[in-house]
Structure formats: structure tokens, C-alpha cells
Enzyme design. Structure first.
Site, PDB file in Angstrom:
ATOM      1  N   TYR A  48       0.805  -1.201   0.184  1.00 37.82           N
ATOM      2  CA  TYR A  48      -0.203  -0.016  -0.166  1.00 37.82           C
ATOM      3  C   TYR A  48       0.788   1.375  -0.012  1.00 37.82           C
ATOM      4  O   TYR A  48       0.282   2.446  -0.039  1.00 37.82           O
ATOM      5  CB  TYR A  48      -1.217   0.081   1.114  1.00 37.82           C
ATOM      6  CG  TYR A  48      -1.980  -1.191   1.405  1.00 37.82           C
ATOM      7  CD1 TYR A  48      -2.091  -2.138   0.326  1.00 37.82           C
ATOM      8  CD2 TYR A  48      -2.683  -1.302   2.482  1.00 37.82           C
ATOM      9  CE1 TYR A  48      -2.918  -3.070   0.292  1.00 37.82           C
ATOM     10  CE2 TYR A  48      -3.685  -2.205   2.681  1.00 37.82           C
ATOM     11  CZ  TYR A  48      -3.569  -3.085   1.712  1.00 37.82           C
ATOM     12  OH  TYR A  48      -4.607  -4.168   1.875  1.00 37.82           O
ATOM     13  N   HIS A 106       0.473 -11.507   1.873  1.00 39.18           N
ATOM     14  CA  HIS A 106      -0.703 -10.887   1.187  1.00 39.18           C
ATOM     15  C   HIS A 106      -1.218 -11.638   0.246  1.00 39.18           C
ATOM     16  O   HIS A 106      -2.634 -11.559   0.063  1.00 39.18           O
ATOM     17  CB  HIS A 106       0.080  -9.662   0.858  1.00 39.18           C
ATOM     18  CG  HIS A 106      -1.010  -8.656   0.337  1.00 39.18           C
ATOM     19  ND1 HIS A 106      -0.598  -7.077   0.429  1.00 39.18           N
ATOM     20  CD2 HIS A 106      -2.394  -8.669  -0.198  1.00 39.18           C
ATOM     21  CE1 HIS A 106      -1.659  -6.427   0.231  1.00 39.18           C
ATOM     22  NE2 HIS A 106      -2.805  -7.232  -0.091  1.00 39.18           N
TER      23      HIS A 106
HETATM   24  N1  LIG Z   1      -5.669  -8.565   1.619  1.00 40.59           N
HETATM   25  C1  LIG Z   1      -5.974  -7.852   0.519  1.00 40.59           C
HETATM   26  O1  LIG Z   1      -5.956  -8.488  -0.807  1.00 40.59           O
HETATM   27  C2  LIG Z   1      -7.017  -6.637   0.503  1.00 40.59           C
HETATM   28  C3  LIG Z   1      -7.543  -6.375  -0.710  1.00 40.59           C
HETATM   29  C4  LIG Z   1      -8.535  -5.233  -0.305  1.00 40.59           C
HETATM   30  C5  LIG Z   1      -8.612  -4.509   0.908  1.00 40.59           C
HETATM   31  N2  LIG Z   1      -7.956  -4.912   1.863  1.00 40.59           N
HETATM   32  C6  LIG Z   1      -8.122  -4.357   3.183  1.00 40.59           C
HETATM   33  O2  LIG Z   1      -9.374  -4.054   3.765  1.00 40.59           O
HETATM   34  C7  LIG Z   1      -9.655  -2.613   3.740  1.00 40.59           C
HETATM   35  C8  LIG Z   1     -10.979  -2.638   3.224  1.00 40.59           C
HETATM   36  O3  LIG Z   1     -11.241  -2.766   2.068  1.00 40.59           O
HETATM   37  P1  LIG Z   1     -11.643  -1.885   0.692  1.00 40.59           P
HETATM   38  O4  LIG Z   1     -10.953  -0.420   1.216  1.00 40.59           O
HETATM   39  O5  LIG Z   1     -11.178  -2.521  -0.306  1.00 40.59           O
HETATM   40  O6  LIG Z   1     -13.320  -1.750   0.756  1.00 40.59           O
HETATM   41  P2  LIG Z   1     -14.483  -1.170   1.712  1.00 40.59           P
HETATM   42  O7  LIG Z   1     -13.746  -0.792   3.268  1.00 40.59           O
HETATM   43  O8  LIG Z   1     -15.437  -2.381   1.633  1.00 40.59           O
HETATM   44  O9  LIG Z   1     -14.787   0.044   1.107  1.00 40.59           O
HETATM   45  C9  LIG Z   1     -14.247   1.194   0.925  1.00 40.59           C
HETATM   46  C10 LIG Z   1     -15.209   1.999   0.082  1.00 40.59           C
HETATM   47  O10 LIG Z   1     -16.393   2.586   0.886  1.00 40.59           O
HETATM   48  C11 LIG Z   1     -16.594   3.797   0.927  1.00 40.59           C
HETATM   49  N3  LIG Z   1     -17.034   3.862   2.333  1.00 40.59           N
HETATM   50  C12 LIG Z   1     -16.531   3.821   3.352  1.00 40.59           C
HETATM   51  N4  LIG Z   1     -17.528   3.915   4.610  1.00 40.59           N
HETATM   52  C13 LIG Z   1     -18.717   4.000   3.771  1.00 40.59           C
HETATM   53  C14 LIG Z   1     -20.141   4.579   4.373  1.00 40.59           C
HETATM   54  N5  LIG Z   1     -20.392   4.359   5.924  1.00 40.59           N
HETATM   55  N6  LIG Z   1     -20.859   4.744   3.509  1.00 40.59           N
HETATM   56  C15 LIG Z   1     -20.720   4.800   2.029  1.00 40.59           C
HETATM   57  N7  LIG Z   1     -19.467   4.508   1.655  1.00 40.59           N
HETATM   58  C16 LIG Z   1     -18.454   4.148   2.583  1.00 40.59           C
HETATM   59  C17 LIG Z   1     -15.302   4.542   0.785  1.00 40.59           C
HETATM   60  O11 LIG Z   1     -15.118   5.564   0.737  1.00 40.59           O
HETATM   61  P3  LIG Z   1     -14.430   6.820   1.162  1.00 40.59           P
HETATM   62  O12 LIG Z   1     -13.008   6.433   1.426  1.00 40.59           O
HETATM   63  O13 LIG Z   1     -14.685   8.020  -0.113  1.00 40.59           O
HETATM   64  O14 LIG Z   1     -15.265   7.409   2.356  1.00 40.59           O
HETATM   65  C18 LIG Z   1     -14.377   3.211  -0.033  1.00 40.59           C
HETATM   66  O15 LIG Z   1     -14.881   3.851  -1.597  1.00 40.59           O
HETATM   67  C19 LIG Z   1      -8.536  -1.991   2.987  1.00 40.59           C
HETATM   68  O16 LIG Z   1      -8.434  -0.878   3.178  1.00 40.59           O
HETATM   69  C20 LIG Z   1      -7.494  -3.017   3.081  1.00 40.59           C
HETATM   70  O17 LIG Z   1      -6.791  -2.615   4.434  1.00 40.59           O
HETATM   71  C21 LIG Z   1      -7.066  -6.155   1.797  1.00 40.59           C
END
Ligand SMILES: NC(=O)c1ccc[n+]([C@@H]2O[C@H](COP(=O)([O-])OP(=O)(O)OC[C@H]3O[C@@H](n4cnc5c(N)ncnc54)[C@H](OP(=O)(O)O)[C@@H]3O)[C@@H](O)[C@H]2O)c1
Length: 281
Positions: A48, A106
Site C-alpha cells: 500500500y 498478502h
Molecule cells: N488482503 C487484501 O488483498 C486486501 C484487498 C483489499 C482490501 N484490503 C483491506 O481491507 C480494507 C477494506 O477494504 P476496501 O478498502 O477494499 O473496501 P471497503 O472498506 O469495503 O470499502 C471502501 C469504500 O467504501 C466507501 N465507504 C466507507 N464507509 C462508507 C460509508 N459508511 N458509507 C458509504 N461509503 C463508505 C469508501 O469511500 P471513502 O473513502 O470515500 O469514504 C471506499 O470507497 C482495505 O482498506 C485494506 O486494508 C485487503
């Protein structure tokens, strides 16, 4: 904050803050906001490129290191025993800490057994309090867990109300491995969860949003959720889920929303694997 216990007895918060796609320049501000909103688990990764921002926010906060739970991940380019060992030290330096609470592989590519040996050594040396994997789907997890000394304590998988990961649950339970949900709100640019009618209708009964219902549902399943938001009001909304309980019938209703049980990415797809290995391997 409610916690779960990992197989080695350490307590892990059930909800954390993820920083995937948080630009390096924004990471310190976002993590500082998240810490002020009450988050204590931060999920980052070498890939990241924002471990430094996470480290600065933690360093500048008044919080005791022992009250925080830091998660990071070894990237494919650091696979193999020696490179992984060096990368763990680099992550520690960037995070400005002398231990990582949970370290994950990862992606399941490259010399994962070499990487794991480096992680087991870091665990035994006290540089890491728990070790696990990410994106190890069923067959890969079975193969890997069968051959390692210390079994993965966590598997971080794409998991949410539309991607429920029911199939892998018994295998993880047999191995005393806890699930951690990435993409708990459906990820970037996906409205399937935050605007889901069923989740919104359930939420209206509790005075909660569809997002809050989605996160509560995961944590009630005993799955750690790590929603990401750059907006402080959403960070506050996403952590405000421990003052209501979904009934059994509401849990069952959400269970019917499952569409892609094992996720939307096929980690054995040739084009996907070729892209990852040729780009990062
Ligand atoms: N291990 C892996 O391969 C892998 C892959 C992907 C992610 N991850 C981890 O998992 C974490 C979360 O996954 P993710 O970031 O992909 O997706 P997520 O948390 O499911 O969704 C994030 C999205 O939702 C929006 N959001 C957040 N809260 C909200 C709410 N209350 N209402 C409306 N929209 C909202 C955010 O926008 P805004 O930021 O504009 O608010 C962003 O666009 C990552 O940050 C990372 O740490 C790991």
C-alpha cells in the site's frame, strides 16, 4: 471495542480501519482521524506504500502502543526466506515500532513457504505477535496449512454481505484460523452494500445505515471487519456498531444475500496470476 481471541491467546479487535488506496500523503491524517474516532486496529500492507504514514500517526498519537493492534502484509516482491525477513525489518522501521501485532502473507504466490519460515522466526523472536495469510482460498489454504509448523492464525479474505465465504468456514474452524474481512462494504466504487435495500430496511429498524448493518453482521459472525474511509464522518459511522444486535431472523435474512460465496477474484485465473507475477514477482 469487542475482541476475538486468536489461537495463541492474543486478543484482536473485531473492527479495524483499513488503508488500502489511501495515498501515502493522506495516510497520517486518515489514521490520526481513525484513532481519534476510536479505532485501535489498523490494517496496512507493504504494497500500500503507506506504512510510513501509519507509523507517523501512531507515533504522534498519545496512545500506548499496547492499546493498538497493527496489521501489515508481506508483498509478493518480498517472497522467500531472506527477502521476507529483510522486509519485516523494513516494515518495522516504517511503522516506527518494534513489533507487529499480526503479519500476513498478502498473496499466495512465490516462495510462500520460505516467507512463512521468516515469519515464524519473527514470531519466535517477538517481532510479530501473530501470523497469518490473505487471499488463500480453500484448496490453497488446505495445502499450505497442512505443511507448516505454525498454522495461520488468520486468513484475510474478501468477505461481505454479498460474498459470505461460507464454504471455507469449516476448514478455517478445523485449523483454529479466524477470518478477517477485506472489502466489508463492497470496496471502492461498489454500491451493492451501502445502498442495499434489505440492509437499509433492517437498519431502519435499529436506527442504523445499511453499512452499519453490514459491518455488524460480520462482527456478529465473529469475523473481523476493516472498513476503509477517507471521510471522518464515515469512520465514525462505521465504528458505531456495538450498540445494537441483529436478531437471528435478521442474520438469516442477510444470509440470503450471498451471491459470490468465494469472492469476485479467481486467484488461480491464469491472466490474473501472470499479471501479478510478471509485475511484482
Ligand atoms: N488482503 C487484501 O488483498 C486486501 C484487498 C483489499 C482490501 N484490503 C483491506 O481491507 C480494507 C477494506 O477494504 P476496501 O478498502 O477494499 O473496501 P471497503 O472498506 O469495503 O470499502 C471502501 C469504500 O467504501 C466507501 N465507504 C466507507 N464507509 C462508507 C460509508 N459508511 N458509507 C458509504 N461509503 C463508505 C469508501 O469511500 P471513502 O473513502 O470515500 O469514504 C471506499 O470507497 C482495505 O482498506 C485494506 O486494508 C485487503
Amino acid at each position: 471495542m469487542e475482541t476475538i481471541k486468536l489461537t495463541n491467546g492474543i486478543e484482536m479487535p473485531l473492527l479495524g480501519y483499513g488503508v488500502f488506496q489511501v495515498p501515502p500523503a493522506e495516510a497520517e491524517r486518515c489514521v490520526s482521524d481513525a484513532l481519534q474516532e476510536g479505532y485501535r486496529l489498523i490494517d496496512t500492507a507493504q504494497a500500500y506504500f503507506n506504512e510510513e504514514g501509519v507509523g507517523s500517526a501512531i507515533h504522534k498519537s498519545q496512545l500506548s502502543r499496547h492499546d493498538l493492534f497493527l496489521v501489515t502484509k508481506v508483498w509478493i516482491s518480498n517472497a522467500g526466506e531472506q527477502k521476507a525477513a529483510a522486509s519485516i525489518d523494513e516494515s518495522l522501521r516504517r511503522l516506527q515500532t518494534d513489533y507487529i501485532d499480526l503479519l500476513l502473507i498478502h498473496q499466495a504466490y512465490g516462495d510462500v513457504f520460505g516467507t512463512w519460515r521468516a515469519m515464524e522466526r519473527a514470531y519466535r523472536d517477538g517481532k510479530v505477535r501473530a501470523i497469518g495469510v490473505s487471499n488463500f482460498q480453500q484448496a490453497r489454504f488446505f495445502d499450505f496449512a497442512h505443511y507448516v509448523d505454525i498454522k495461520p492464525m488468520v486468513n484475510q479474505l474478501q468477505c461481505n454481505a454479498l460474498i459470505q465465504q461460507r464454504t471455507i468456514e469449516p476448514l478455517l474452524a478445523e485449523n483454529s484460523c479466524r477470518m478477517m474481512a477485506w472489502g466489508p462494504l463492497g470496496g471502492q466504487g461498489v454500491d451493492g452494500i451501502v445502498k442495499n435495500d434489505t440492509l437499509a430496511a433492517i437498519g431502519s429498524r435499529h436506527g442504523k445505515t445499511a453499512s452499519q448493518v453490514a459491518l455488524r453482521w460480520l462482527t456478529q459472525r465473529g469475523i473481523v471487519a476493516i472498513p476503509k474511509s477517507s471521510h471522518r464522518e464515515r469512520m465514525a459511522q462505521n465504528i458505531d456498531i456495538f450498540n445494537f444486535t441483529l436478531s437471528e431472523s435478521e442474520m438469516a435474512q442477510i444470509a440470503t444475500l450471498n451471491q459470490h460465496d468465494e469472492g469476485t477474484i479467481n486467484f488461480t485465473d491464469m491472466n490474473f496470476v501472470k499479471y501479478l507475477i510478471e509485475t511484482y514477482g
